[in-house]
Design a protein around this motif. Structure first.
Motif, PDB file in Angstrom:
ATOM      1  N   ALA A  89       0.832  -1.197   0.000  1.00 52.13           N
ATOM      2  CA  ALA A  89       0.000   0.000   0.000  1.00 52.13           C
ATOM      3  C   ALA A  89       0.864   1.244   0.000  1.00 52.13           C
ATOM      4  CB  ALA A  89      -0.917   0.002   1.217  1.00 52.13           C
ATOM      5  N   SER A  90       0.380   2.288  -0.666  1.00 53.87           N
ATOM      6  CA  SER A  90       1.051   3.593  -0.642  1.00 53.87           C
ATOM      7  C   SER A  90       0.041   4.672  -0.973  1.00 53.87           C
ATOM      8  CB  SER A  90       2.211   3.629  -1.644  1.00 53.87           C
ATOM      9  OG  SER A  90       2.803   4.920  -1.657  1.00 53.87           O
ATOM     10  N   GLY A  91      -0.058   5.666  -0.083  1.00 54.81           N
ATOM     11  CA  GLY A  91      -0.978   6.761  -0.321  1.00 54.81           C
ATOM     12  C   GLY A  91      -0.341   7.927  -1.049  1.00 54.81           C
ATOM     13  N   GLU A  92       0.947   7.798  -1.353  1.00 54.57           N
ATOM     14  CA  GLU A  92       1.664   8.899  -1.999  1.00 54.57           C
ATOM     15  C   GLU A  92       1.567   8.791  -3.523  1.00 54.57           C
ATOM     16  OE1 GLU A  92       5.522  10.014  -0.261  1.00 54.57           O
ATOM     17  OE2 GLU A  92       5.278   8.285   1.073  1.00 54.57           O
ATOM     18  N   ASN A  93       1.782   9.926  -4.171  1.00 54.52           N
ATOM     19  CA  ASN A  93       1.809   9.979  -5.632  1.00 54.52           C
ATOM     20  C   ASN A  93       2.886  10.989  -6.022  1.00 54.52           C
ATOM     21  OD1 ASN A  93       1.282   9.748  -8.334  1.00 54.52           O
ATOM     22  ND2 ASN A  93      -0.670  10.815  -8.281  1.00 54.52           N
ATOM     23  N   THR A  94       4.041  10.491  -6.449  1.00 52.96           N
ATOM     24  CA  THR A  94       5.184  11.358  -6.742  1.00 52.96           C
ATOM     25  C   THR A  94       5.595  11.221  -8.201  1.00 52.96           C
ATOM     26  OG1 THR A  94       6.763   9.647  -6.091  1.00 52.96           O
ATOM     27  CG2 THR A  94       6.021  11.159  -4.378  1.00 52.96           C
ATOM     28  N   SER A  95       5.967  12.323  -8.814  1.00 55.86           N
ATOM     29  CA  SER A  95       6.314  12.312 -10.236  1.00 55.86           C
ATOM     30  C   SER A  95       7.539  11.459 -10.527  1.00 55.86           C
ATOM     31  CB  SER A  95       6.552  13.747 -10.725  1.00 55.86           C
ATOM     32  OG  SER A  95       7.599  14.355  -9.982  1.00 55.86           O
ATOM     33  N   ASP A  96       8.442  11.313  -9.545  1.00 60.76           N
ATOM     34  CA  ASP A  96       9.655  10.530  -9.770  1.00 60.76           C
ATOM     35  C   ASP A  96       9.553   9.123  -9.175  1.00 60.76           C
ATOM     36  OD1 ASP A  96       9.601  11.343  -7.159  1.00 60.76           O
ATOM     37  OD2 ASP A  96      11.729  11.883  -7.042  1.00 60.76           O
ATOM     38  N   GLY A  97       8.333   8.699  -8.847  1.00 57.66           N
ATOM     39  CA  GLY A  97       8.146   7.383  -8.252  1.00 57.66           C
ATOM     40  C   GLY A  97       8.037   6.273  -9.294  1.00 57.66           C
ATOM     41  N   VAL A  98       7.744   5.078  -8.806  1.00 51.04           N
ATOM     42  CA  VAL A  98       7.615   3.884  -9.640  1.00 51.04           C
ATOM     43  C   VAL A  98       6.141   3.657  -9.966  1.00 51.04           C
ATOM     44  CG1 VAL A  98       8.015   1.387  -9.757  1.00 51.04           C
ATOM     45  CG2 VAL A  98       9.655   2.863  -8.578  1.00 51.04           C
ATOM     46  N   ALA A  99       5.850   3.311 -11.213  1.00 49.12           N
ATOM     47  CA  ALA A  99       4.465   3.039 -11.612  1.00 49.12           C
ATOM     48  C   ALA A  99       3.900   1.882 -10.794  1.00 49.12           C
ATOM     49  CB  ALA A  99       4.414   2.703 -13.101  1.00 49.12           C
ATOM     50  N   GLN A 100       2.688   2.081 -10.259  1.00 51.17           N
ATOM     51  CA  GLN A 100       2.040   1.051  -9.452  1.00 51.17           C
ATOM     52  C   GLN A 100       0.660   0.732 -10.021  1.00 51.17           C
ATOM     53  OE1 GLN A 100       0.353   1.902  -5.502  1.00 51.17           O
ATOM     54  NE2 GLN A 100       1.531   0.176  -4.676  1.00 51.17           N
ATOM     55  N   ILE A 101       0.419  -0.529 -10.289  1.00 51.09           N
ATOM     56  CA  ILE A 101      -0.902  -0.958 -10.772  1.00 51.09           C
ATOM     57  C   ILE A 101      -1.866  -0.994  -9.602  1.00 51.09           C
ATOM     58  CG2 ILE A 101      -2.206  -2.888 -11.740  1.00 51.09           C
ATOM     59  CD1 ILE A 101       0.153  -3.516 -13.506  1.00 51.09           C
ATOM     60  N   VAL A 116       7.551  -1.713 -12.795  1.00 54.37           N
ATOM     61  CA  VAL A 116       6.152  -1.571 -12.377  1.00 54.37           C
ATOM     62  C   VAL A 116       5.932  -2.454 -11.154  1.00 54.37           C
ATOM     63  CG1 VAL A 116       3.727  -1.861 -13.016  1.00 54.37           C
ATOM     64  CG2 VAL A 116       5.388  -1.138 -14.749  1.00 54.37           C
ATOM     65  N   VAL A 117       5.285  -1.886 -10.124  1.00 54.19           N
ATOM     66  CA  VAL A 117       4.912  -2.656  -8.940  1.00 54.19           C
ATOM     67  C   VAL A 117       3.386  -2.708  -8.867  1.00 54.19           C
ATOM     68  CG1 VAL A 117       7.040  -2.187  -7.676  1.00 54.19           C
ATOM     69  CG2 VAL A 117       5.142  -0.567  -7.530  1.00 54.19           C
ATOM     70  N   PHE A 118       2.838  -3.228  -7.772  1.00 54.40           N
ATOM     71  CA  PHE A 118       1.386  -3.393  -7.680  1.00 54.40           C
ATOM     72  C   PHE A 118       0.936  -3.179  -6.242  1.00 54.40           C
ATOM     73  CE2 PHE A 118       3.616  -7.323  -7.247  1.00 54.40           C
ATOM     74  CZ  PHE A 118       2.945  -8.088  -6.293  1.00 54.40           C
TER      75      PHE A 118
END
Length: 293
Positions: free
Chosen positions: A16-28, A88-90
């Motif tokens: 789980a992750s509530g963050e959304n960062t432009s330099d982060g990893v794509a999460q499905i 890509v993570v999930f």
């Protein structure tokens, strides 16, 4: 028939992750997987991920994602992952399934899981809360899956892939046709909102005979006058889905009141309010429920 656990080498939940960062990893996430097993990359959230999370949870080609937690009607959506050129993570709402490739083809598994969802198998397995439901990992892995020889699995998956490609092209063609029809309508009649051509306005009741369908009352069902009827789910935009028709009692008086005739317009009262289609005697005899005007 074998237990799913016998042909799976790994069943791993995400994080789980509530963050959304432009330099982060794509999460499905839940909205990225369609009910037809497709992956939608239009709205991708990017989340921070540690090296350890990437090592354990980065998706590989052929990984199958199973939606463990969602609403009761959507839990069980599944898709096979294809690389997109970046890690890509999930999310923790999914279980990543890796198959024993010598026994089970991942595309065949993804198709089989989608088939089970369509037959509401997971709807019956899930545990429900207020707004969500979940399938236990052990219950999923205990399911029995038919296991034809590997070449036959791949043949079945390839046939279904072709069928999906045909459906996608058909949807694209229908979308283009809809755009054309809207353009023609606006050219002929003008925008209905601004009414540049000055057409007169009338109430529906002035130009139509309007009524709701028959109220569904299980206590009054005798089984003596069973007839097919349309409900909200059967009326789609400009078409009818007649694959899942139910029956209830319509006696002689009901049949005169609630019969459908060529040219009747059915409008949904609930759900996607206003969804409508024109009845063209697709069935020899059919009636309608109170959820429809």
């Amino acid at each position: 028939m074998v237990s799913l656990s016998d042909v799976i080498t790994s069943a791993q939940p995400g994080f789980a992750s509530g963050e959304n960062t432009s330099d982060g990893v794509a999460q499905i996430r839940m909205n990225n997987i369609g009910i037809d097993g497709s992956l939608n990359w239009n709205q991708v959230r990017r989340v921070p991920a540690t090296d350890r999370q990437l090592q354990r949870l980065a998706l590989r080609e052929g990984d199958v994602l199973f939606n463990l937690t969602n609403s009761p009607d959507l839990v069980g959506k599944s898709a096979i992952f294809q690389p997109i050129g970046e890690p890509v993570v999930f999310s923790n709402h999914f279980l990543r399934l890796r198959t024993d490739n010598k026994r089970l083809d991942p595309r065949y598994l993804a198709r089989w899981l989608t088939s089970q969802w369509q037959h509401r198998v997971f709807h019956g397995l899930c545990t429900r809360w207020v707004n969500q439901a979940s399938v236990r990992k052990d219950d999923l892995l205990a399911l029995q899956i038919p296991l034809p020889p590997l070449p036959e699995q791949k043949r079945i998956a390839a046939i279904l892939d072709k069928a999906d490609a045909i459906r996608r092209k058909r949807r694209q063609a229908l979308g283009l046709a809809d755009q054309f029809l809207r353009a023609v309508f606006l050219e002929m009649f003008g925008d209905p909102v601004t009414n540049p051509k000055g057409w007169p306005f009338k109430k529906f009741s002035d130009v139509c005979d309007i009524r709701l369908g028959k109220m569904l009352d299980a206590k009054k069902q005798t089984g003596n006058h069973g007839r097919k009827y349309l409900r909200n789910a059967n009326v789609q935009w400009n078409r009818f889905d007649l694959n899942d028709l139910l029956e209830m009692d319509f006696d002689e008086k009901d049949r005169k009141t609630f019969d459908l005739r060529d040219g009747d317009v059915l409008i949904c009262e609930g759900g996607e309010v206003g969804r409508s289609a024109i009845w063209r005697n697709q069935l020899g005899e059919c009636y309608f429920q109170k959820a429809l005007h």
